[in-house]
Design a protein around this motif. Structure first.
Motif, PDB file in Angstrom:
ATOM      1  N   GLY A 108       0.734  -1.246   0.329  1.00  0.00           N
ATOM      2  CA  GLY A 108      -0.020   0.042  -0.102  1.00  0.00           C
ATOM      3  C   GLY A 108       0.743   1.215  -0.062  1.00  0.00           C
ATOM      4  O   GLY A 108       0.246   2.442  -0.126  1.00  0.00           O
ATOM      5  N   LEU A 109       2.167   1.094  -0.040  1.00  0.00           N
ATOM      6  CA  LEU A 109       2.860   2.249   0.036  1.00  0.00           C
ATOM      7  C   LEU A 109       2.936   3.209  -1.493  1.00  0.00           C
ATOM      8  O   LEU A 109       3.165   2.558  -2.286  1.00  0.00           O
ATOM      9  N   ALA A 110       2.157   4.518  -1.111  1.00  0.00           N
ATOM     10  CA  ALA A 110       1.938   5.379  -2.570  1.00  0.00           C
ATOM     11  C   ALA A 110       2.631   6.153  -2.700  1.00  0.00           C
ATOM     12  O   ALA A 110       2.567   7.037  -3.636  1.00  0.00           O
ATOM     13  N   GLY A 111       3.565   6.659  -1.853  1.00  0.00           N
ATOM     14  CA  GLY A 111       4.529   7.928  -1.890  1.00  0.00           C
ATOM     15  C   GLY A 111       5.150   8.315  -0.533  1.00  0.00           C
ATOM     16  O   GLY A 111       5.036   7.751   0.497  1.00  0.00           O
ATOM     17  N   ALA A 258      -2.742  15.412  -3.754  1.00  0.00           N
ATOM     18  CA  ALA A 258      -3.704  15.380  -4.812  1.00  0.00           C
ATOM     19  C   ALA A 258      -3.330  15.220  -6.003  1.00  0.00           C
ATOM     20  O   ALA A 258      -3.948  14.648  -7.010  1.00  0.00           O
ATOM     21  N   ASP A 259      -2.100  15.791  -6.404  1.00  0.00           N
ATOM     22  CA  ASP A 259      -1.702  15.644  -7.740  1.00  0.00           C
ATOM     23  C   ASP A 259      -0.968  14.410  -8.119  1.00  0.00           C
ATOM     24  O   ASP A 259      -1.267  14.003  -9.080  1.00  0.00           O
ATOM     25  N   GLU A 260      -0.439  13.802  -7.290  1.00  0.00           N
ATOM     26  CA  GLU A 260       0.497  12.654  -7.385  1.00  0.00           C
ATOM     27  C   GLU A 260       0.419  11.543  -6.494  1.00  0.00           C
ATOM     28  O   GLU A 260       0.823  10.362  -6.902  1.00  0.00           O
ATOM     29  N   VAL A 261      -0.323  11.358  -5.569  1.00  0.00           N
ATOM     30  CA  VAL A 261      -0.583  10.069  -4.708  1.00  0.00           C
ATOM     31  C   VAL A 261      -1.983   9.482  -4.866  1.00  0.00           C
ATOM     32  O   VAL A 261      -2.166   8.335  -5.003  1.00  0.00           O
ATOM     33  N   LEU A 262      -2.690  10.447  -5.056  1.00  0.00           N
ATOM     34  CA  LEU A 262      -4.202   9.900  -5.242  1.00  0.00           C
ATOM     35  C   LEU A 262      -4.589   9.714  -6.758  1.00  0.00           C
ATOM     36  O   LEU A 262      -5.429  10.274  -7.294  1.00  0.00           O
ATOM     37  N   VAL A 263      -3.825   9.064  -7.216  1.00  0.00           N
ATOM     38  CA  VAL A 263      -3.866   8.623  -8.873  1.00  0.00           C
ATOM     39  C   VAL A 263      -3.701   7.113  -8.980  1.00  0.00           C
ATOM     40  O   VAL A 263      -3.112   6.335  -8.178  1.00  0.00           O
ATOM     41  N   PRO A 294       1.448   4.708  -7.532  1.00  0.00           N
ATOM     42  CA  PRO A 294       0.897   5.505  -8.335  1.00  0.00           C
ATOM     43  C   PRO A 294       1.506   5.876  -9.750  1.00  0.00           C
ATOM     44  O   PRO A 294       2.792   6.092  -9.406  1.00  0.00           O
ATOM     45  N   ASP A 295       1.012   6.144 -10.664  1.00  0.00           N
ATOM     46  CA  ASP A 295       1.457   6.374 -12.092  1.00  0.00           C
ATOM     47  C   ASP A 295       2.171   7.763 -12.275  1.00  0.00           C
ATOM     48  O   ASP A 295       1.479   8.610 -11.242  1.00  0.00           O
ATOM     49  N   ASP A 296       3.261   8.096 -12.769  1.00  0.00           N
ATOM     50  CA  ASP A 296       3.739   9.375 -12.681  1.00  0.00           C
ATOM     51  C   ASP A 296       2.819  10.321 -13.934  1.00  0.00           C
ATOM     52  O   ASP A 296       2.758  10.068 -14.994  1.00  0.00           O
ATOM     53  N   ARG A 297       2.323  11.513 -13.291  1.00  0.00           N
ATOM     54  CA  ARG A 297       1.498  12.104 -14.046  1.00  0.00           C
ATOM     55  C   ARG A 297       2.238  12.979 -15.144  1.00  0.00           C
ATOM     56  O   ARG A 297       1.614  13.421 -15.936  1.00  0.00           O
ATOM     57  N   GLY A 298       3.518  12.955 -14.983  1.00  0.00           N
ATOM     58  CA  GLY A 298       4.251  13.728 -15.963  1.00  0.00           C
ATOM     59  C   GLY A 298       5.160  12.875 -16.493  1.00  0.00           C
ATOM     60  O   GLY A 298       6.204  13.064 -17.097  1.00  0.00           O
ATOM     61  N   TYR A 299       4.863  11.563 -16.841  1.00  0.00           N
ATOM     62  CA  TYR A 299       5.716  10.741 -17.590  1.00  0.00           C
ATOM     63  C   TYR A 299       6.153  10.915 -18.748  1.00  0.00           C
ATOM     64  O   TYR A 299       5.150  11.400 -19.790  1.00  0.00           O
ATOM     65  N   ALA A 300       7.519  10.684 -18.972  1.00  0.00           N
ATOM     66  CA  ALA A 300       7.968  11.074 -20.267  1.00  0.00           C
ATOM     67  C   ALA A 300       8.135   9.755 -21.004  1.00  0.00           C
ATOM     68  O   ALA A 300       9.062   8.921 -20.579  1.00  0.00           O
ATOM     69  N   PRO A 301       7.436   9.719 -22.144  1.00  0.00           N
ATOM     70  CA  PRO A 301       8.069   8.467 -22.783  1.00  0.00           C
ATOM     71  C   PRO A 301       9.337   8.176 -23.223  1.00  0.00           C
ATOM     72  O   PRO A 301       9.971   9.077 -23.702  1.00  0.00           O
ATOM     73  N   GLU A 302       9.599   7.123 -23.134  1.00  0.00           N
ATOM     74  CA  GLU A 302      11.387   6.468 -23.380  1.00  0.00           C
ATOM     75  C   GLU A 302      11.148   5.972 -25.004  1.00  0.00           C
ATOM     76  O   GLU A 302      12.166   6.119 -25.519  1.00  0.00           O
ATOM     77  N   VAL A 319      -9.787   0.184 -25.517  1.00  0.00           N
ATOM     78  CA  VAL A 319      -9.751  -1.323 -25.258  1.00  0.00           C
ATOM     79  C   VAL A 319     -10.115  -1.559 -23.676  1.00  0.00           C
ATOM     80  O   VAL A 319     -10.668  -2.830 -23.725  1.00  0.00           O
ATOM     81  N   VAL A 320      -9.562  -0.882 -22.801  1.00  0.00           N
ATOM     82  CA  VAL A 320      -9.914  -1.089 -21.372  1.00  0.00           C
ATOM     83  C   VAL A 320     -10.255   0.245 -20.938  1.00  0.00           C
ATOM     84  O   VAL A 320      -9.593   0.795 -20.193  1.00  0.00           O
ATOM     85  N   PRO A 321     -11.479   0.622 -20.782  1.00  0.00           N
ATOM     86  CA  PRO A 321     -12.275   1.761 -20.187  1.00  0.00           C
ATOM     87  C   PRO A 321     -12.097   1.473 -18.783  1.00  0.00           C
ATOM     88  O   PRO A 321     -12.484   0.593 -18.539  1.00  0.00           O
ATOM     89  N   GLN A 322     -11.822   2.681 -18.214  1.00  0.00           N
ATOM     90  CA  GLN A 322     -11.870   2.768 -16.598  1.00  0.00           C
ATOM     91  C   GLN A 322     -12.559   3.781 -16.049  1.00  0.00           C
ATOM     92  O   GLN A 322     -12.430   4.873 -16.604  1.00  0.00           O
ATOM     93  N   ASP A 323     -13.293   3.526 -14.962  1.00  0.00           N
ATOM     94  CA  ASP A 323     -14.044   4.476 -14.312  1.00  0.00           C
ATOM     95  C   ASP A 323     -13.082   4.929 -12.938  1.00  0.00           C
ATOM     96  O   ASP A 323     -12.599   4.027 -12.541  1.00  0.00           O
ATOM     97  N   GLY A 324     -13.255   6.363 -12.734  1.00  0.00           N
ATOM     98  CA  GLY A 324     -12.487   6.640 -11.493  1.00  0.00           C
ATOM     99  C   GLY A 324     -10.958   6.808 -11.747  1.00  0.00           C
ATOM    100  O   GLY A 324     -10.537   6.669 -12.947  1.00  0.00           O
ATOM    101  N   PRO A 325     -10.240   6.955 -10.737  1.00  0.00           N
ATOM    102  CA  PRO A 325      -8.758   6.977 -11.016  1.00  0.00           C
ATOM    103  C   PRO A 325      -8.376   5.611 -11.673  1.00  0.00           C
ATOM    104  O   PRO A 325      -8.571   4.711 -11.477  1.00  0.00           O
ATOM    105  N   ALA A 326      -7.680   6.215 -13.055  1.00  0.00           N
ATOM    106  CA  ALA A 326      -7.314   5.100 -13.904  1.00  0.00           C
ATOM    107  C   ALA A 326      -5.917   4.451 -13.850  1.00  0.00           C
ATOM    108  O   ALA A 326      -4.812   5.564 -13.438  1.00  0.00           O
ATOM    109  N   ILE A 327      -5.520   3.396 -14.219  1.00  0.00           N
ATOM    110  CA  ILE A 327      -4.115   3.207 -14.554  1.00  0.00           C
ATOM    111  C   ILE A 327      -3.590   3.791 -15.576  1.00  0.00           C
ATOM    112  O   ILE A 327      -4.210   3.294 -16.790  1.00  0.00           O
TER     113      ILE A 327
END
Length: 464
Positions: A108-111, A258-263, A294-302, A319-327
């Motif tokens: 459960g460690l998120a940040g 709010a920005d980076e953990v509750l994702v 949690p995913d990186d909101r500022g993810y830079a593609p490699e 392909v994979v629609p998601q409700d609420g906070p999405a992966i």
């Protein structure tokens, strides 16, 4: 029907467990807890030799880490964060590394939230200053005069009367042995190899008037340890951030959470407990814990460029629609490509995966509509080999590539522990020592150890 994400029970705010500085205690975070009330739940943890544990006989770095892990194993539930002030920052890094490796019975460690943290490597400190601080406890607990000197050296401005009195009391009740253990050994230990790189959301607060661990020093000390760190400088602030700049620290923490953990989705408590339990091997637990970060909101593609990643995200939504906070499964696919990972095979008519993704997305982009409603028809035409797209791939190769894409996107969604909970998959819990498995494999048969949610179902979009 969209996929539903698990939510925290009762919508309770995420808990931040904080480890205090040298000569302080869990109570030093009391004002911060009040400032974050209703947004983030703050719980300080006394370390051996300090606060309510001033009588502890062993206050070594290793014992302190074990103590925190034990406390968290008994109290941490759902999605939570770990943090530390000064000395507590180094201890927090060691605990977090154990969690992300799966060596601690935790999930459960998120940040992380760090305040003027001591780095995993030896803490920068002038030898003369170290010796002077050691002299303060040479004959027993610290005197009032030396406590006053310590506060004057570590604050930009005098503390208010209540904060000052609290800080002095904490310093005077600190175990001299614990004070010496940190200055002589703990602060000098190089734990860089053990900590490694911690790829999770991290907030680093530091004062502009802190000599050794201030705002100017922290990026150089921590950037390689925390690649996702957000560094926040606090003006006219010394080393004692929780007492000097409570309001500023609280505002920065609330915004960061709010920005980076509750994702992304939350892993339900019963599934988190299963991951943390003794039926799961440490290596498997570590993999699941890292996937749940949690995913990186500022993810830079490699591998992809920004435009290609944008199209892939829009394909993923179909392909994979998601409700609420999405992966962010598209970003996870890009990271998978960057690591050179895959499912072990590829269509002989397609180039290697990175090249295939770039070519396929460029081809799809030639007919990709801006209107979200129209995208499903375009994607379906590509899947059926009936597309009008022009680019590196002809319709048949685009069709073959889209089969791989859908497989990769669904696999990334299924790999997340919250998704496993959603569909009721607990096959990861067949390890431990001795190895445990299932008593009976039969439709509708649930073992006593399995969470109640086993056997759930999921429906994805038709395009999948």
């Amino acid at each position: 029907m969209p996929i539903e994400n698990a939510t925290a029970p009762g919508g309770a705010p995420v808990t931040l467990y904080l480890l205090h500085a040298l000569g302080a205690s869990a109570a030093s975070f009391g004002r911060l807890a009040d400032g974050l009330d209703g947004r983030v739940r703050v719980e300080g943890i006394d370390l051996p030799g300090f606060g309510t544990l001033a009588d502890a006989h062993d206050s070594s770095l290793g014992t302190s880490v074990d103590h925190v892990v034990d406390h968290l194993a008994r109290h941490a539930r759902g999605r939570w964060m770990l943090g530390g002030h000064s000395m507590g920052g180094k201890i927090a890094a060691l605990v977090a590394s154990r969690v992300l490796r799966g060596e601690a019975p935790l999930a459960g460690l998120a940040g992380m939230v760090l305040m003027a943290p001591s780095p995993p490597r030896p803490e920068p400190m002038d030898d003369e200053r170290r010796e002077r601080m050691l002299s303060w406890v040479a004959d027993g607990p610290m005197s009032m005069q030396d406590a006053e000197t310590f506060l004057a050296q570590n604050t930009a401005e005098p503390l208010d009367d209540a904060a000052h009195a609290h800080a002095v009391a904490d310093l005077q009740r600190t175990s001299p042995a614990a004070w010496r253990a940190w200055l002589e050994t703990g602060s000098r230990i190089d734990a860089s190899a053990e900590v490694g790189t911690l790829d999770l959301p991290v907030l680093v607060l530091a004062g502009t008037d802190d000599a050794d661990l201030g705002a100017a020093a922290q990026p150089g000390l921590l950037a390689s340890v925390y690649p996702r760190a957000r560094f926040v400088s606090l003006a006219d602030t010394g080393h004692l951030i929780p007492l000097e700049r409570t309001a500023g620290a609280a505002a920065a923490i609330a915004a960061f959470v709010a920005d980076e953990v509750l994702v992304g989705p939350v892993v339900p408590d019963d599934w988190a407990a299963l991951i943390a339990g003794d039926r799961v091997d440490a290596r498997v637990r570590g993999i699941l814990n890292r996937r749940a970060v949690p995913d990186d909101r500022g993810y830079a593609p490699e591998v992809l460029d920004v435009a290609q990643l944008t199209v892939l995200r829009e394909v993923a939504d179909l392909v994979v629609p998601q409700d609420g906070p999405a992966i962010d499964i598209a970003a996870r696919v890009d990271a998978q490509l960057a690591r050179g990972e895959g499912d072990g095979w590829r269509n002989a008519d397609l180039p290697p995966d990175p090249d295939a993704y770039r070519a396929g997305l460029d081809t799809l982009a030639s007919v990709w509509p801006t209107d979200p409603v129209e995208r499903e028809a375009v994607l379906r035409a590509g899947i059926e080999g009936k597309t009008d797209a022009a680019g590196p791939f002809d319709p048949e190769r685009l069709k073959a590539w889209l089969e791989d894409v859908r497989n990769d996107l669904v696999r990334q969604w299924l790999a997340h522990p919250a998704s496993m909970a959603r569909i009721g998959y607990d096959g990861f819990a067949t390890g431990g020592n001795p190895i445990r498995g299932y008593v009976e494999l039969r439709l509708g048969r649930r073992e006593d150890w399995e969470p109640v949610g086993v056997g759930g179902s999921v429906a994805t979009g038709d395009a999948a």
